[in-house]
Design a protein around this motif. Sequence first.
Motif, short mmCIF file in Angstrom:
data_model
loop_
_atom_site.label_atom_id
_atom_site.label_comp_id
_atom_site.label_asym_id
_atom_site.label_seq_id
_atom_site.Cartn_x
_atom_site.Cartn_y
_atom_site.Cartn_z
N GLY A 168 -97.21 10.39 -29.04
CA GLY A 168 -96.50 11.67 -29.00
C GLY A 168 -95.34 11.70 -28.02
O GLY A 168 -94.75 12.74 -27.79
N GLY A 169 -95.03 10.59 -27.42
CA GLY A 169 -93.90 10.51 -26.50
C GLY A 169 -94.29 10.34 -25.05
O GLY A 169 -93.42 10.23 -24.20
N ALA A 170 -95.57 10.41 -24.75
CA ALA A 170 -96.09 10.22 -23.39
C ALA A 170 -95.49 11.20 -22.39
O ALA A 170 -95.29 10.87 -21.23
CB ALA A 170 -95.88 8.78 -22.93
N VAL A 171 -95.22 12.41 -22.86
CA VAL A 171 -94.66 13.43 -21.98
C VAL A 171 -95.70 13.81 -20.93
O VAL A 171 -96.83 14.15 -21.24
CB VAL A 171 -94.25 14.68 -22.80
CG1 VAL A 171 -93.76 15.79 -21.89
CG2 VAL A 171 -93.21 14.31 -23.83
N GLY A 172 -95.32 13.69 -19.67
CA GLY A 172 -96.19 14.05 -18.57
C GLY A 172 -97.13 12.94 -18.11
O GLY A 172 -97.91 13.16 -17.19
N LYS A 200 -102.94 8.80 -28.78
CA LYS A 200 -102.23 9.95 -29.35
C LYS A 200 -101.18 10.46 -28.37
O LYS A 200 -100.08 10.84 -28.79
CB LYS A 200 -103.21 11.07 -29.71
CG LYS A 200 -104.07 10.73 -30.90
CD LYS A 200 -104.89 11.86 -31.47
CE LYS A 200 -105.38 12.88 -30.52
NZ LYS A 200 -106.30 13.87 -31.13
N TRP A 201 -101.51 10.47 -27.08
CA TRP A 201 -100.58 10.93 -26.06
C TRP A 201 -99.35 10.03 -26.00
O TRP A 201 -98.21 10.48 -25.96
CB TRP A 201 -101.28 10.97 -24.73
CG TRP A 201 -100.62 11.76 -23.64
CD1 TRP A 201 -99.48 12.51 -23.73
CD2 TRP A 201 -101.06 11.88 -22.30
NE1 TRP A 201 -99.19 13.08 -22.53
CE2 TRP A 201 -100.15 12.72 -21.62
CE3 TRP A 201 -102.13 11.37 -21.59
CZ2 TRP A 201 -100.28 13.05 -20.28
CZ3 TRP A 201 -102.26 11.71 -20.26
CH2 TRP A 201 -101.35 12.53 -19.62
N ILE A 202 -99.56 8.73 -26.04
CA ILE A 202 -98.45 7.77 -26.00
C ILE A 202 -97.62 7.87 -27.27
O ILE A 202 -96.39 7.87 -27.22
CB ILE A 202 -98.97 6.34 -25.77
CG1 ILE A 202 -99.54 6.21 -24.36
CG2 ILE A 202 -97.89 5.31 -26.03
CD1 ILE A 202 -100.29 4.93 -24.09
N PRO A 246 -113.09 10.04 -28.35
CA PRO A 246 -113.03 8.85 -27.49
C PRO A 246 -111.76 8.86 -26.63
O PRO A 246 -110.68 9.20 -27.09
CB PRO A 246 -113.02 7.69 -28.48
CG PRO A 246 -113.70 8.23 -29.69
CD PRO A 246 -113.31 9.69 -29.75
N HIS A 247 -111.93 8.53 -25.37
CA HIS A 247 -110.85 8.63 -24.39
C HIS A 247 -109.64 7.79 -24.78
O HIS A 247 -108.49 8.24 -24.66
CB HIS A 247 -111.38 8.19 -23.03
CG HIS A 247 -110.50 8.55 -21.88
ND1 HIS A 247 -110.16 9.85 -21.58
CD2 HIS A 247 -109.90 7.78 -20.95
CE1 HIS A 247 -109.38 9.85 -20.52
NE2 HIS A 247 -109.20 8.61 -20.11
N GLN A 256 -101.08 6.54 -13.19
CA GLN A 256 -102.53 6.46 -13.31
C GLN A 256 -102.99 6.60 -14.76
O GLN A 256 -103.99 6.02 -15.15
CB GLN A 256 -103.22 7.50 -12.44
CG GLN A 256 -103.02 8.93 -12.91
CD GLN A 256 -103.59 9.94 -11.94
OE1 GLN A 256 -103.78 9.63 -10.77
NE2 GLN A 256 -103.85 11.14 -12.42
N ASP A 257 -102.24 7.34 -15.57
CA ASP A 257 -102.58 7.47 -16.99
C ASP A 257 -102.35 6.16 -17.73
O ASP A 257 -103.13 5.80 -18.61
CB ASP A 257 -101.76 8.60 -17.63
CG ASP A 257 -102.09 9.95 -17.01
OD1 ASP A 257 -103.29 10.27 -16.87
OD2 ASP A 257 -101.13 10.67 -16.67
#
Length: 76
Positions: free
Chosen positions: A39-43, A35-37, A28-29, A47-48
Motif C-alpha cells: 500500500g505504499g508503506a506510508v508511516g 499489505k502495508w508495504i 497473520p502479522h 523498526q517496522d
Amino acid sequence: MNQKNNSKILIGLLSSLTLGLAPFTPEPHIWGKIKWIMGGAVGMQAQDYFDFLFHAAPWGFLIYALIEKIATKFRN
C-alpha cells in the motif's frame, strides 16, 4: 544428503508456521506487513521494516530449502 534436506524443510516449515505467522489474530502479522508495504508503506519506520524481515526470514529459509531439494533431485 537426502535426510539433511528433509530436516531443513521441516525446520523451515515449522518456523514459518509459528514465527513466520505469529501473532495469528486478527490476521497473520506478516500478511499485515505485506499489505502495508504494498500500500505504499506510508508511516513505516525502521523498526517496522526490521519486524517484516524478522517474520519473513523463516519463509525465505523454507523457500531456500525447497529449491535446494529440487536442485539436488535434478543434479542426480
